[in-house]
Design a protein around this motif. Structure first.
Motif, short mmCIF file in Angstrom:
data_model
loop_
_atom_site.label_atom_id
_atom_site.label_comp_id
_atom_site.label_asym_id
_atom_site.label_seq_id
_atom_site.Cartn_x
_atom_site.Cartn_y
_atom_site.Cartn_z
N VAL A 27 33.60 4.22 38.87
CA VAL A 27 33.81 2.89 39.40
C VAL A 27 32.80 1.93 38.80
CG1 VAL A 27 33.83 1.46 41.47
CG2 VAL A 27 34.74 3.79 41.56
N VAL A 28 33.28 0.86 38.27
CA VAL A 28 32.38 -0.13 37.67
C VAL A 28 32.12 -1.21 38.70
CG1 VAL A 28 32.07 -1.79 35.82
CG2 VAL A 28 33.32 0.35 35.39
N SER A 29 30.90 -1.37 39.13
CA SER A 29 30.57 -2.40 40.12
C SER A 29 29.21 -2.99 39.77
CB SER A 29 30.52 -1.80 41.54
OG SER A 29 29.48 -0.85 41.63
N GLU A 30 28.97 -4.15 40.38
CA GLU A 30 27.65 -4.74 40.19
C GLU A 30 26.60 -3.86 40.88
OE1 GLU A 30 27.70 -8.62 41.66
OE2 GLU A 30 29.20 -9.38 40.23
N SER A 50 30.21 2.32 53.97
CA SER A 50 30.20 1.05 53.25
C SER A 50 30.52 1.25 51.78
CB SER A 50 28.83 0.38 53.41
OG SER A 50 28.77 -0.80 52.65
N ALA A 51 29.94 2.31 51.20
CA ALA A 51 30.19 2.57 49.78
C ALA A 51 31.65 2.92 49.53
CB ALA A 51 29.30 3.72 49.29
N HIS A 52 32.22 3.73 50.42
CA HIS A 52 33.63 4.08 50.28
C HIS A 52 34.51 2.85 50.45
CE1 HIS A 52 33.43 8.37 49.71
NE2 HIS A 52 32.61 8.52 50.74
N ALA A 53 34.11 1.96 51.34
CA ALA A 53 34.87 0.74 51.55
C ALA A 53 34.88 -0.11 50.28
CB ALA A 53 34.29 -0.05 52.73
N GLN A 54 33.69 -0.20 49.62
CA GLN A 54 33.62 -0.95 48.37
C GLN A 54 34.48 -0.30 47.29
OE1 GLN A 54 29.97 -2.40 46.88
NE2 GLN A 54 29.00 -2.56 48.90
N ARG A 55 34.44 1.04 47.29
CA ARG A 55 35.25 1.74 46.29
C ARG A 55 36.74 1.48 46.54
NH1 ARG A 55 37.67 6.92 45.43
NH2 ARG A 55 37.44 7.63 43.27
N ALA A 56 37.17 1.47 47.80
CA ALA A 56 38.55 1.20 48.15
C ALA A 56 38.95 -0.22 47.73
CB ALA A 56 38.78 1.39 49.65
#
Length: 217
Positions: A27-30, A50-56
């Motif tokens: 996953v590419v994220s800031e 929270s991390a899984h939510a961002q990944r979703a």
């Protein structure tokens, strides 16, 4: 992320890759900025959620982008198909007109003003033709240039001097091969003039003339 081990301040700002915490290195994220205290809680249930939510959210964005791209591609393909259909339809119309021009037809008019256009393939040798068939119009015309006349005498006088005649100062043409070549060339010129008048593309001209040459072989 890398934590500076030389400082103990829990409020020191460091960078943590949320994708790594979520177990999704693809996953590419800031890289959000967290305090040292945040690092200590990195693997708590709440942070994992929270991390899984961002990944979703990221995956949803990817899916939305792919759907948008698929729609764009479909629109482009549909537009291309419509243009191809339009081009093919135009080409077929040009071919039909060319095929009609490759048939020698009476240039006269019937009562009421409509064109006769009776197919006049083959003559008995005399190039002063009279369209006197049951479905014809009774017109006299020159079988070289297709000029029309009101009488047989006027037509014969013209044929004798017709500038397109392949047997000058003669009413008859007994050279079947020469006459066939004469008409083939005349038909090609007719088709070429039609294509110019229709502003046909180079590709359409090529394909139409290929069809014409096949007919005239």
């Amino acid at each position: 992320g890398v934590v500076d081990g030389d400082r103990d301040d829990d409020d020191e700002v460091v960078e943590i890759d949320i994708a790594e915490l979520a177990g999704a290195p693809d996953v590419v994220s800031e890289r959000p900025r967290y305090t040292r205290e945040s690092v200590k809680r990195a693997f708590s249930d709440s942070d994992k959620t929270s991390a899984h939510a961002q990944r979703a959210e990221y995956l949803e964005a990817v899916i939305a982008a792919k759907l948008k791209e698929r729609t764009r591609i479909n629109d482009a393909e549909n537009l291309a198909a419509a243009r191809n259909h339009q081009r093919d339809s135009r080409l077929q119309r040009l071919i039909r007109e060319a095929e009609e021009l490759c048939s020698l037809r009476c240039p006269g008019r019937k009562e009421g003003g409509g064109r006769c256009e009776y197919v006049m393939e083959g003559f008995d040798g005399c190039m002063a033709v009279h369209c006197n068939t049951a479905t014809g119009c009774g017109t006299h015309f020159c079988a070289y240039c297709f000029a029309t006349f009101n009488s047989s005498q006027a037509c014969h006088n013209h044929v004798y001097r017709c500038p397109e005649s392949i047997v000058p100062r003669q009413h008859f043409c007994d050279d079947a091969a020469a006459l066939e070549e004469f008409y083939a060339e005349k038909k090609r010129r007719r088709v070429e003039a039609m294509l110019v008048g229709k502003n046909a593309s180079d590709d359409d001209r090529t394909r139409v003339m290929e069809r014409v040459n096949t007919i005239l072989q």
